[in-house]
Scaffold this active site. Structure first.
Site, mmCIF file in Angstrom:
data_model
loop_
_atom_site.group_PDB
_atom_site.id
_atom_site.type_symbol
_atom_site.label_atom_id
_atom_site.label_comp_id
_atom_site.label_asym_id
_atom_site.label_seq_id
_atom_site.Cartn_x
_atom_site.Cartn_y
_atom_site.Cartn_z
ATOM 1 N N ASP A 1 6.317 7.156 7.258
ATOM 2 C CA ASP A 1 5.951 8.173 6.078
ATOM 3 C C ASP A 1 6.285 9.494 6.261
ATOM 4 O O ASP A 1 6.307 9.816 7.263
ATOM 5 C CB ASP A 1 4.240 7.827 5.749
ATOM 6 C CG ASP A 1 3.916 6.396 5.274
ATOM 7 O OD1 ASP A 1 4.861 5.813 4.652
ATOM 8 O OD2 ASP A 1 2.849 6.010 5.474
ATOM 9 N N ARG B 1 12.784 5.836 1.411
ATOM 10 C CA ARG B 1 11.539 5.828 0.143
ATOM 11 C C ARG B 1 11.599 7.220 -0.381
ATOM 12 O O ARG B 1 11.399 8.420 0.366
ATOM 13 C CB ARG B 1 10.151 5.452 0.464
ATOM 14 C CG ARG B 1 9.259 5.687 -0.521
ATOM 15 C CD ARG B 1 7.779 5.670 0.012
ATOM 16 N NE ARG B 1 7.492 4.556 0.608
ATOM 17 C CZ ARG B 1 6.683 4.595 1.671
ATOM 18 N NH1 ARG B 1 6.135 5.577 2.199
ATOM 19 N NH2 ARG B 1 6.210 3.393 2.503
HETATM 20 C C1 FAD Z 1 4.818 3.558 -2.385
HETATM 21 C C2 FAD Z 1 4.492 5.096 -2.358
HETATM 22 C C3 FAD Z 1 4.416 5.719 -0.995
HETATM 23 C C4 FAD Z 1 4.303 7.145 -0.856
HETATM 24 N N1 FAD Z 1 4.407 7.573 0.482
HETATM 25 C C5 FAD Z 1 4.351 8.869 0.498
HETATM 26 C C6 FAD Z 1 4.876 9.600 1.822
HETATM 27 O O1 FAD Z 1 5.004 9.035 2.723
HETATM 28 N N2 FAD Z 1 4.600 10.903 1.867
HETATM 29 C C7 FAD Z 1 4.244 11.737 0.814
HETATM 30 O O2 FAD Z 1 4.145 12.981 0.845
HETATM 31 N N3 FAD Z 1 3.954 11.109 -0.436
HETATM 32 C C8 FAD Z 1 3.940 9.598 -0.537
HETATM 33 N N4 FAD Z 1 3.390 9.046 -1.774
HETATM 34 C C9 FAD Z 1 2.911 9.842 -2.879
HETATM 35 C C10 FAD Z 1 4.001 10.771 -3.677
HETATM 36 O O3 FAD Z 1 4.436 11.844 -2.962
HETATM 37 C C11 FAD Z 1 3.054 11.254 -4.800
HETATM 38 O O4 FAD Z 1 2.031 12.026 -4.574
HETATM 39 C C12 FAD Z 1 2.588 10.190 -5.885
HETATM 40 O O5 FAD Z 1 3.245 8.907 -5.921
HETATM 41 C C13 FAD Z 1 2.185 10.668 -7.246
HETATM 42 O O6 FAD Z 1 3.261 10.934 -7.699
HETATM 43 P P1 FAD Z 1 4.039 10.007 -9.040
HETATM 44 O O7 FAD Z 1 5.503 9.813 -8.399
HETATM 45 O O8 FAD Z 1 3.334 8.919 -9.114
HETATM 46 O O9 FAD Z 1 3.963 11.050 -10.254
HETATM 47 P P2 FAD Z 1 2.765 11.977 -10.974
HETATM 48 O O10 FAD Z 1 3.499 12.635 -11.852
HETATM 49 O O11 FAD Z 1 1.778 12.317 -10.154
HETATM 50 O O12 FAD Z 1 1.853 10.889 -11.996
HETATM 51 C C14 FAD Z 1 2.590 9.971 -12.910
HETATM 52 C C15 FAD Z 1 1.651 9.232 -13.515
HETATM 53 O O13 FAD Z 1 1.321 8.059 -12.655
HETATM 54 C C16 FAD Z 1 -0.253 7.884 -12.509
HETATM 55 N N5 FAD Z 1 -0.668 8.172 -11.370
HETATM 56 C C17 FAD Z 1 -0.308 8.923 -10.281
HETATM 57 N N6 FAD Z 1 -1.127 9.085 -9.417
HETATM 58 C C18 FAD Z 1 -2.241 8.617 -9.640
HETATM 59 C C19 FAD Z 1 -3.408 8.337 -9.079
HETATM 60 N N7 FAD Z 1 -3.641 8.777 -7.851
HETATM 61 N N8 FAD Z 1 -4.311 7.847 -9.813
HETATM 62 C C20 FAD Z 1 -4.395 7.297 -10.786
HETATM 63 N N9 FAD Z 1 -2.830 7.542 -11.538
HETATM 64 C C21 FAD Z 1 -1.961 7.912 -11.094
HETATM 65 C C22 FAD Z 1 -0.595 8.741 -13.746
HETATM 66 O O14 FAD Z 1 -0.608 7.824 -14.817
HETATM 67 C C23 FAD Z 1 0.251 10.081 -13.736
HETATM 68 O O15 FAD Z 1 0.167 10.632 -15.219
HETATM 69 C C24 FAD Z 1 3.930 7.771 -1.953
HETATM 70 C C25 FAD Z 1 3.923 7.176 -3.219
HETATM 71 C C26 FAD Z 1 4.145 5.898 -3.401
HETATM 72 C C27 FAD Z 1 4.125 5.338 -4.777
#
Ligand code: FAD
Length: 317
Positions: A144, A194
């Site tokens: 990660d 990723r």
């Molecule tokens: C499989 C996976 C692994 C990850 N690994 C890492 C990592 O190693 N390092 C790192 O910095 N980040 C990691 N992340 C987190 C990532 O950086 C984002 O913070 C997170 O995915 C939210 O961003 P989004 O792309 O969904 O978009 P956003 O614009 O944040 O969200 C889009 C939509 O998704 C939904 N949503 C998003 N988050 C939530 C929530 N918490 N609760 C409810 N609904 C929500 C809502 O409907 C929102 O409008 C990971 C995410 C995923 C999916």
């Protein structure tokens, strides 16, 4: 980055808030939505249920920043135990028999949990041992990506270990200014990556603060990975972005088996199921363990409405 997100990340890092959240029963339902339990066995039960509905899994043992070498070694022992336990699962074996493609259940780990604060060589040696175990079991280990203090070291260590042990990959964050160069590097080295937007509180000197800019970077970098990456993982819950990338895949005749979508446990389950039904590879990130607080607050910060709802109820008491 939104003000609300900043506020939740800053407030939740205060010790009194942490202790209030950990003690309050109000947070329990949300915690259990995002986290598969305290123990490996609880997590395995939950992941086996998810597997039977179609998606693959990446399992995460929660915890970051080991405080001592012995703590880091204990975490790495747990990583090896996870790989062994996955290998013993009948459901995982059955899944392998019935499906082609990449491993049904791999693990995601953190270099600070392997002891990066105790020393780069120490963490690298610990991480290497975990990947060696994964090679023996025909599995895969992903590092990660943590806060920007660790980006350079993470990229260096993963690149080095991958040269000898290809069963490993990492994560890149689109909010970082440096990310375009890292995307080039991962494509050139054929490292499974990723792509995420990025979850940490970062200063403007290293990360874009404007959500529209981060989204724009994300889409452009995801397209580059889809064109040239090695089995990239498009990790987002952003439906608009997923729609745009699906159109890109279709109009460029990109093979659906050459990449996967990844989503977090408990978020947009409807979207997870519809992607599986459309024939896309989907992998769910399933965290477990009793060190859930930092992970949980990052999830709250992504959707501050959750945090504000609970805060309002706490203040009413
Ligand atoms: C499989 C996976 C692994 C990850 N690994 C890492 C990592 O190693 N390092 C790192 O910095 N980040 C990691 N992340 C987190 C990532 O950086 C984002 O913070 C997170 O995915 C939210 O961003 P989004 O792309 O969904 O978009 P956003 O614009 O944040 O969200 C889009 C939509 O998704 C939904 N949503 C998003 N988050 C939530 C929530 N918490 N609760 C409810 N609904 C929500 C809502 O409907 C929102 O409008 C990971 C995410 C995923 C999916």
């Amino acid at each position: 980055m939104s003000l609300a997100r900043n506020f939740v990340l800053k407030t939740s890092s205060l010790k009194p808030v942490e202790s209030l959240v950990k003690k309050s029963f109000l947070f329990r339902p949300l915690v259990s939505r995002f986290i598969a339990g305290d123990t490996l066995e609880q997590a395995i039960t939950e992941t086996e249920q998810i597997l039977s509905a179609g998606p693959r899994i990446t399992l995460d043992y929660l915890g970051e920043n080991a405080h001592s070498e012995s703590e880091a070694l204990a975490s790495c022992q747990m990583y090896a135990q996870m790989l062994d336990r996955i290998d013993q699962s009948d459901k995982v074996r059955a899944w392998r028999t019935n499906h082609s493609g990449t491993e049904p259940m791999n693990i995601s780990i953190k270099l600070t949990q392997c002891g990066l604060d105790q020393g780069s060589d120490f963490a690298e040696a610990n991480y290497r041992k975990v990947v060696e175990r994964a090679v023996e079991l025909d599995n895969f280990v992903r590092i990660d990506m943590e806060s920007s203090d660790y980006t350079e070291r993470t990229v260096d260590i993963v690149t080095r270990v991958h040269q000898e042990l290809p069963n490993t990959g990492t994560v890149l964050q689109s909010y970082l200014h440096r990310n375009d160069d890292d995307v080039d590097l991962m494509i050139e080295k054929r490292i499974r990556t990723r792509l995420v937007k990025g979850a940490y509180l970062e200063p403007a000197a290293v990360a874009y603060q404007d959500k529209a800019k981060v989204d724009e970077q994300y889409v452009a970098q995801a397209k580059r990975f889809l064109d040239k990456g090695t089995y990239p993982a498009i990790a987002t819950q952003d439906e608009k972005i997923i729609l745009e990338l699906k159109k890109y895949v279709e109009s460029n005749n990109i093979d659906k088996s050459g990449f996967e979508f990844q989503m977090l446990l408990g978020i947009r389950r409807d979207l997870q199921s519809s992607l599986v039904a459309e024939g896309y590879n989907v992998r769910i990130y399933v965290p477990y363990g009793d060190q859930w607080y930092p992970y949980f607050t990052r999830r709250l910060a992504e959707r501050p409405a959750n945090a504000f709802f609970i805060l309002k109820n706490l203040l009413k008491k």
